[in-house]
Design a protein around this motif. Structure first.
Motif, PDB file in Angstrom:
ATOM      1  N   LYS A  27       0.824  -1.216   0.000  1.00  0.00           N
ATOM      2  CA  LYS A  27       0.000   0.000   0.000  1.00  0.00           C
ATOM      3  C   LYS A  27       0.853   1.259   0.000  1.00  0.00           C
ATOM      4  O   LYS A  27       0.413   2.316  -0.489  1.00  0.00           O
ATOM      5  N   LYS A  31       1.725   2.327  -7.312  1.00  0.00           N
ATOM      6  CA  LYS A  31       0.586   1.504  -7.724  1.00  0.00           C
ATOM      7  C   LYS A  31       0.973   0.495  -8.810  1.00  0.00           C
ATOM      8  O   LYS A  31       0.306  -0.532  -8.965  1.00  0.00           O
ATOM      9  N   ARG A  34       1.250  -3.232  -7.838  1.00  0.00           N
ATOM     10  CA  ARG A  34       0.130  -3.976  -7.257  1.00  0.00           C
ATOM     11  C   ARG A  34      -0.134  -5.308  -7.951  1.00  0.00           C
ATOM     12  O   ARG A  34      -0.231  -6.356  -7.306  1.00  0.00           O
ATOM     13  N   LEU A 115      -6.049  -2.242  -0.037  1.00  0.00           N
ATOM     14  CA  LEU A 115      -5.519  -1.212  -0.941  1.00  0.00           C
ATOM     15  C   LEU A 115      -6.525  -0.128  -1.301  1.00  0.00           C
ATOM     16  O   LEU A 115      -6.135   0.995  -1.623  1.00  0.00           O
ATOM     17  N   ASP A 362      -5.225  -2.763 -11.767  1.00  0.00           N
ATOM     18  CA  ASP A 362      -4.718  -1.905 -12.823  1.00  0.00           C
ATOM     19  C   ASP A 362      -5.922  -1.335 -13.579  1.00  0.00           C
ATOM     20  O   ASP A 362      -6.784  -2.086 -14.025  1.00  0.00           O
TER      21      ASP A 362
END
Length: 367
Positions: A27, A31, A34, A115, A362
């Motif tokens: 987190k 990003k 992820r 998240l 995503d």
């Protein structure tokens, strides 16, 4: 009467706190990490959910870092492919499909829970309930979701055995012998994360949680993420000229040279379309859209309920044809028609989206 149970994702797994530790670390990261870290966690789950791992182990002369034996989840030995350009067939290890589907669903739900700050509660639904998951949005609405998730890359397991060979040969080990061996997860491009001995507590998740949260490994993690992203681009664009294309799931069969030079079995693929990443399998997209529409119809009179599709990745290959046409599509029922003197109409408040949210790691769509 329907039988179902609602529970916290991953609650039944002894390594859940290490998985949570990984996601909490994630987190605070870019990003772009992820989906890569989801694949890493799912690869660990593949290892954990495969019974009799020692029966699938083969010697491999191309393993890095002093390792000499390999277990893969596609039919291609990736260390041999990357080191020598050799198309070495090694039958993919297959975890128990029922257990894996449940685990994949719960894993992505735990990622979403930690998240995405938009959701205050996330629960997995088991049994015969229509929805796979129930989420609570911070605005108070309940979201009923269909979950379709699958990794892009499944990273192999490396082992240090006492049966080294310059060829691929089955290892003959008992389960107790196997449990004493050093192991690692192969991250491609010569990189591996050490996992310690197989019998270690909360193996294989705890060693990876320790590795990721150690700031000394920052540059190595960046390198691993970059490799994953190159595989993603090759997968998305179906770029068979990229060396990373054949490392990803759903890569199909190898090129002609694999059969002519390296003796690849004639009818074997590296991995088929059933292993498409995220929600990219067309059967899953069709079922997913039907399921969220069904959830919407069942709950059409409850303004507090919304619907969602949840996956680790969007449908990279099939989104344009199978998903995009439904993103802005609105529906209603015949009894919502109202009349005036000249025409019939439906008020905007009585129109609903096929799915209110497309929750992915995503490019998510959150209305």
């Amino acid at each position: 009467m329907k039988e179902y149970n609602i529970k916290e994702p991953l609650i039944d797994y002894p390594w859940k706190m290490d998985a949570i530790r990984i996601i909490n670390w994630l987190k605070e990261q870019p990003k772009e990490y992820r989906a890569f870290v989801f694949d890493l966690c799912m690869s660990l789950a593949y290892i954990d959910s495969t019974s009799g791992l020692e029966r699938h182990l083969q010697t491999c002369p191309s393993c890095p870092s002093g390792f000499n034996s390999h277990i893969g989840f596609i039919n291609l030995c990736s260390p041999c492919y990357e080191k020598n350009g050799t198309w070495q067939y090694q039958k993919a290890t297959k975890p128990q499909s029922g257990a894996l589907g449940k685990l994949s669903s719960e894993m992505i739900l735990k990622f979403v829970e930690i998240l995405f700050d938009e959701f205050t509660e996330v629960y997995s639904i088991g049994g015969t309930e229509t929805a796979d998951a129930r989420l609570v949005h911070k605005d108070g609405k309940t979201i009923l979701a269909e979950v379709k998730s699958a990794p892009l890359l499944t990273f192999p397991l490396l082992v240090k055995s006492n049966q080294a060979s310059d060829k691929h040969l089955p290892c003959t080990l008992t389960s107790s012998q196997f449990r004493e061996l050093e192991s690692a997860i192969y991250m491609h491009n010569g990189e591996a994360i050490p996992l310690g001995t197989v019998k270690s507590d909360n193996w294989p998740f705890q060693p990876v949680a320790d590795f990721l949260t150690n700031n000394a490994n920052k540059e190595r993690i960046i390198s691993m993420s970059n490799i994953w992203n190159k595989a993603r681009l090759a997968y998305e664009n179906k770029d068979r000229n990229s060396p990373f294309y054949y490392l990803a799931n759903a890569s199909g069969g190898p090129p002609k040279i694999a059969k002519e030079r390296d003796g690849w079995p004639q009818k074997e693929s590296i991995s088929d379309s059933k292993t498409s990443a995220g929600m990219d399998r067309t059967d899953d997209i069709k079922k997913g859209i039907y399921q969220v529409l069904k959830l919407g119809v069942i709950n059409k009179d409850n303004p507090n309920i919304e619907t969602a599709l949840i996956s680790n990745l969007p449908a990279y290959r099939h989104r344009k044809d199978y998903v995009d046409p439904f993103i802005e599509l609105l529906w209603s029922t015949e009894n919502s028609l109202e009349k005036n003197d000249d025409f019939e109409y439906i008020k905007k408040d009585n129109l609903k989206y096929i799915f209110d949210h497309l929750i992915t790691l995503d490019s998510p769509i959150l209305r």
